[in-house]
Write a protein that holds these residues in place. Structure first.
Motif, PDB file in Angstrom:
ATOM      1  N   SER A   3       0.846  -1.184   0.000  1.00  0.00           N
ATOM      2  CA  SER A   3       0.000   0.000   0.000  1.00  0.00           C
ATOM      3  C   SER A   3       0.889   1.244   0.000  1.00  0.00           C
ATOM      4  CB  SER A   3      -0.899  -0.007   1.241  1.00  0.00           C
ATOM      5  OG  SER A   3      -1.665   1.171   1.271  1.00  0.00           O
ATOM      6  N   PRO A   4       1.160   1.804  -1.176  1.00  0.00           N
ATOM      7  CA  PRO A   4       2.022   2.989  -1.233  1.00  0.00           C
ATOM      8  C   PRO A   4       1.332   4.213  -0.645  1.00  0.00           C
ATOM      9  CG  PRO A   4       1.087   2.542  -3.382  1.00  0.00           C
ATOM     10  CD  PRO A   4       0.657   1.402  -2.479  1.00  0.00           C
ATOM     11  N   VAL A   5       2.116   5.223  -0.331  1.00  0.00           N
ATOM     12  CA  VAL A   5       1.571   6.491   0.153  1.00  0.00           C
ATOM     13  C   VAL A   5       0.886   7.178  -1.026  1.00  0.00           C
ATOM     14  CG1 VAL A   5       2.130   8.725   1.165  1.00  0.00           C
ATOM     15  CG2 VAL A   5       3.393   6.692   1.887  1.00  0.00           C
ATOM     16  N   LYS A   6      -0.378   7.505  -0.829  1.00  0.00           N
ATOM     17  CA  LYS A   6      -1.157   8.114  -1.910  1.00  0.00           C
ATOM     18  C   LYS A   6      -0.643   9.523  -2.222  1.00  0.00           C
ATOM     19  CE  LYS A   6      -5.396   5.590  -0.876  1.00  0.00           C
ATOM     20  NZ  LYS A   6      -4.878   4.400  -1.416  1.00  0.00           N
ATOM     21  N   GLY A   7      -0.532   9.801  -3.505  1.00  0.00           N
ATOM     22  CA  GLY A   7      -0.139  11.131  -3.949  1.00  0.00           C
ATOM     23  C   GLY A   7       1.358  11.378  -4.022  1.00  0.00           C
ATOM     24  N   THR A   8       2.166  10.357  -3.751  1.00  0.00           N
ATOM     25  CA  THR A   8       3.621  10.555  -3.773  1.00  0.00           C
ATOM     26  C   THR A   8       4.124  11.046  -5.126  1.00  0.00           C
ATOM     27  OG1 THR A   8       3.948   8.961  -2.003  1.00  0.00           O
ATOM     28  CG2 THR A   8       5.850   9.447  -3.390  1.00  0.00           C
ATOM     29  N   ASN A  37      -6.760  31.280  -9.169  1.00  0.00           N
ATOM     30  CA  ASN A  37      -8.175  31.632  -9.278  1.00  0.00           C
ATOM     31  C   ASN A  37      -9.080  30.440  -9.558  1.00  0.00           C
ATOM     32  OD1 ASN A  37      -7.715  34.354  -8.788  1.00  0.00           O
ATOM     33  ND2 ASN A  37      -7.342  34.791 -10.949  1.00  0.00           N
ATOM     34  N   SER A  38      -8.593  29.495 -10.343  1.00  0.00           N
ATOM     35  CA  SER A  38      -9.434  28.358 -10.724  1.00  0.00           C
ATOM     36  C   SER A  38      -9.305  27.175  -9.773  1.00  0.00           C
ATOM     37  CB  SER A  38      -9.080  27.900 -12.142  1.00  0.00           C
ATOM     38  OG  SER A  38      -7.778  27.325 -12.162  1.00  0.00           O
ATOM     39  N   GLY A  39      -8.348  27.228  -8.866  1.00  0.00           N
ATOM     40  CA  GLY A  39      -8.165  26.100  -7.954  1.00  0.00           C
ATOM     41  C   GLY A  39      -7.644  24.865  -8.667  1.00  0.00           C
ATOM     42  N   GLU A  40      -6.729  25.081  -9.612  1.00  0.00           N
ATOM     43  CA  GLU A  40      -6.179  23.980 -10.403  1.00  0.00           C
ATOM     44  C   GLU A  40      -5.439  22.991  -9.508  1.00  0.00           C
ATOM     45  OE1 GLU A  40      -3.087  23.440 -14.151  1.00  0.00           O
ATOM     46  OE2 GLU A  40      -3.672  25.441 -13.509  1.00  0.00           O
ATOM     47  N   PHE A  41      -5.687  21.708  -9.753  1.00  0.00           N
ATOM     48  CA  PHE A  41      -5.068  20.647  -8.968  1.00  0.00           C
ATOM     49  C   PHE A  41      -4.400  19.641  -9.876  1.00  0.00           C
ATOM     50  CE2 PHE A  41      -8.032  22.286  -5.889  1.00  0.00           C
ATOM     51  CZ  PHE A  41      -7.374  22.114  -4.687  1.00  0.00           C
ATOM     52  N   GLU A  42      -3.454  18.919  -9.332  1.00  0.00           N
ATOM     53  CA  GLU A  42      -2.778  17.821 -10.021  1.00  0.00           C
ATOM     54  C   GLU A  42      -3.128  16.544  -9.271  1.00  0.00           C
ATOM     55  OE1 GLU A  42       0.885  16.377 -12.346  1.00  0.00           O
ATOM     56  OE2 GLU A  42      -0.032  18.344 -12.375  1.00  0.00           O
ATOM     57  N   GLY A  43      -3.423  15.503 -10.013  1.00  0.00           N
ATOM     58  CA  GLY A  43      -3.738  14.222  -9.394  1.00  0.00           C
ATOM     59  C   GLY A  43      -5.231  13.980  -9.328  1.00  0.00           C
ATOM     60  N   GLU A  44      -5.562  12.721  -9.212  1.00  0.00           N
ATOM     61  CA  GLU A  44      -6.963  12.307  -9.147  1.00  0.00           C
ATOM     62  C   GLU A  44      -7.157  11.414  -7.942  1.00  0.00           C
ATOM     63  OE1 GLU A  44      -9.407  13.266 -11.227  1.00  0.00           O
ATOM     64  OE2 GLU A  44      -7.959  14.526 -12.266  1.00  0.00           O
ATOM     65  N   ALA A  81      -7.805  10.159  -4.196  1.00  0.00           N
ATOM     66  CA  ALA A  81      -7.709  10.443  -2.763  1.00  0.00           C
ATOM     67  C   ALA A  81      -6.923  11.715  -2.449  1.00  0.00           C
ATOM     68  CB  ALA A  81      -7.059   9.261  -2.047  1.00  0.00           C
ATOM     69  N   LEU A  82      -5.905  12.023  -3.222  1.00  0.00           N
ATOM     70  CA  LEU A  82      -5.075  13.185  -2.914  1.00  0.00           C
ATOM     71  C   LEU A  82      -4.888  14.037  -4.163  1.00  0.00           C
ATOM     72  CD1 LEU A  82      -3.441  14.561  -0.676  1.00  0.00           C
ATOM     73  CD2 LEU A  82      -1.459  13.307  -1.470  1.00  0.00           C
ATOM     74  N   ARG A  83      -5.320  15.266  -4.066  1.00  0.00           N
ATOM     75  CA  ARG A  83      -5.144  16.215  -5.165  1.00  0.00           C
ATOM     76  C   ARG A  83      -4.250  17.341  -4.658  1.00  0.00           C
ATOM     77  NH1 ARG A  83     -10.955  17.405  -7.581  1.00  0.00           N
ATOM     78  NH2 ARG A  83      -9.836  19.333  -7.801  1.00  0.00           N
ATOM     79  N   ILE A  84      -3.200  17.631  -5.410  1.00  0.00           N
ATOM     80  CA  ILE A  84      -2.193  18.618  -5.020  1.00  0.00           C
ATOM     81  C   ILE A  84      -2.453  19.924  -5.766  1.00  0.00           C
ATOM     82  CG2 ILE A  84       0.288  19.091  -4.917  1.00  0.00           C
ATOM     83  CD1 ILE A  84      -0.602  16.627  -3.317  1.00  0.00           C
ATOM     84  N   PRO A  85      -2.547  21.063  -5.053  1.00  0.00           N
ATOM     85  CA  PRO A  85      -2.729  22.343  -5.748  1.00  0.00           C
ATOM     86  C   PRO A  85      -1.483  22.701  -6.572  1.00  0.00           C
ATOM     87  CG  PRO A  85      -2.451  22.690  -3.394  1.00  0.00           C
ATOM     88  CD  PRO A  85      -2.509  21.216  -3.606  1.00  0.00           C
ATOM     89  N   VAL A  86      -1.717  23.284  -7.721  1.00  0.00           N
ATOM     90  CA  VAL A  86      -0.639  23.623  -8.657  1.00  0.00           C
ATOM     91  C   VAL A  86      -0.056  25.001  -8.385  1.00  0.00           C
ATOM     92  CG1 VAL A  86      -0.148  23.983 -11.117  1.00  0.00           C
ATOM     93  CG2 VAL A  86      -1.600  22.100 -10.410  1.00  0.00           C
ATOM     94  N   TRP A  87      -0.822  25.895  -7.755  1.00  0.00           N
ATOM     95  CA  TRP A  87      -0.392  27.284  -7.624  1.00  0.00           C
ATOM     96  C   TRP A  87       0.928  27.463  -6.876  1.00  0.00           C
ATOM     97  CZ3 TRP A  87       0.193  29.407  -2.872  1.00  0.00           C
ATOM     98  CH2 TRP A  87      -0.513  28.846  -1.819  1.00  0.00           C
TER      99      TRP A  87
END
Length: 177
Positions: A40-45, A116-123, A125-131
């Motif tokens: 079980s890897p760490v999600k979002g790594t 402004n748009s709240g852009e995120f990376e990843g899908e 369980a864990l989404r990382i903000p791009v800003w």
């Protein structure tokens, strides 16, 4: 006064980059151990690592330029003769400032859009903000632009006065925090 503030800012950014790198190493070890031992890897790594690498690079860019650690082609400097270091410092400052100012100009709108748009990376369980990465690219490039402009100005003054320019050397400028 400007040089002292600039030096402190560059060293603070260097320390922040080192801290991020240190924390990132624990995340990667936890991910590998979780993947191998617990299946079980760490999600979002992957997302965190990819964003962190960009942030680390642009936090370190100012230190690289200010400490004189950027690549130099000594053979080209030698072609200009006695004034080669002066001309090299001037051209390096002008071209470096132009390049990094284009990065600032090109990254301004994407950084604001990501905020402004709240852009995120990843899908999932864990989404990382791009800003944070986008603003770090823009502000890191702005700092490098200012450093290059200062180096070009110092070289221009040295050429006009006919004195040896105060060029950064990697061995001389590396000092304690």
């Amino acid at each position: 006064m400007f040089n002292r503030i600039n030096d402190r800012l560059v060293y603070v950014l260097l320390a922040v980059a080192a801290l991020i790198t240190f924390c990132l190493s624990f995340l990667i070890v936890a991910d590998v151990v979780g993947r191998v031992v617990f299946n079980s890897p760490v999600k979002g790594t992957p997302e965190i690592v990819s964003m962190s690498i960009v942030i680390i690079c642009f936090l370190l860019a100012g230190y690289s330029v200010q400490s004189g650690s950027m690549l130099q082609a000594d053979i080209l400097v030698g072609l200009f003769g006695k004034r080669g270091p002066w001309i090299s410092a001037l051209m390096s400052g002008v071209l470096g400032a132009a390049f990094f100012s284009l990065i600032v100009w090109g990254s301004y709108e994407p950084a604001l859009h990501a905020w402004n748009s709240g852009e995120f990376e990843g899908e999932g369980a864990l989404r990382i903000p791009v800003w944070p990465a986008r603003f770090t690219v823009m502000l890191g490039s702005l700092l490098v632009t200012v450093i290059y402009v200062g180096q070009a100005a110092n070289a221009a003054v040295a050429i006009i006065r006919g004195t040896a320019p105060d060029l950064p050397r990697p061995a001389e400028s590396a000092g304690p925090l």
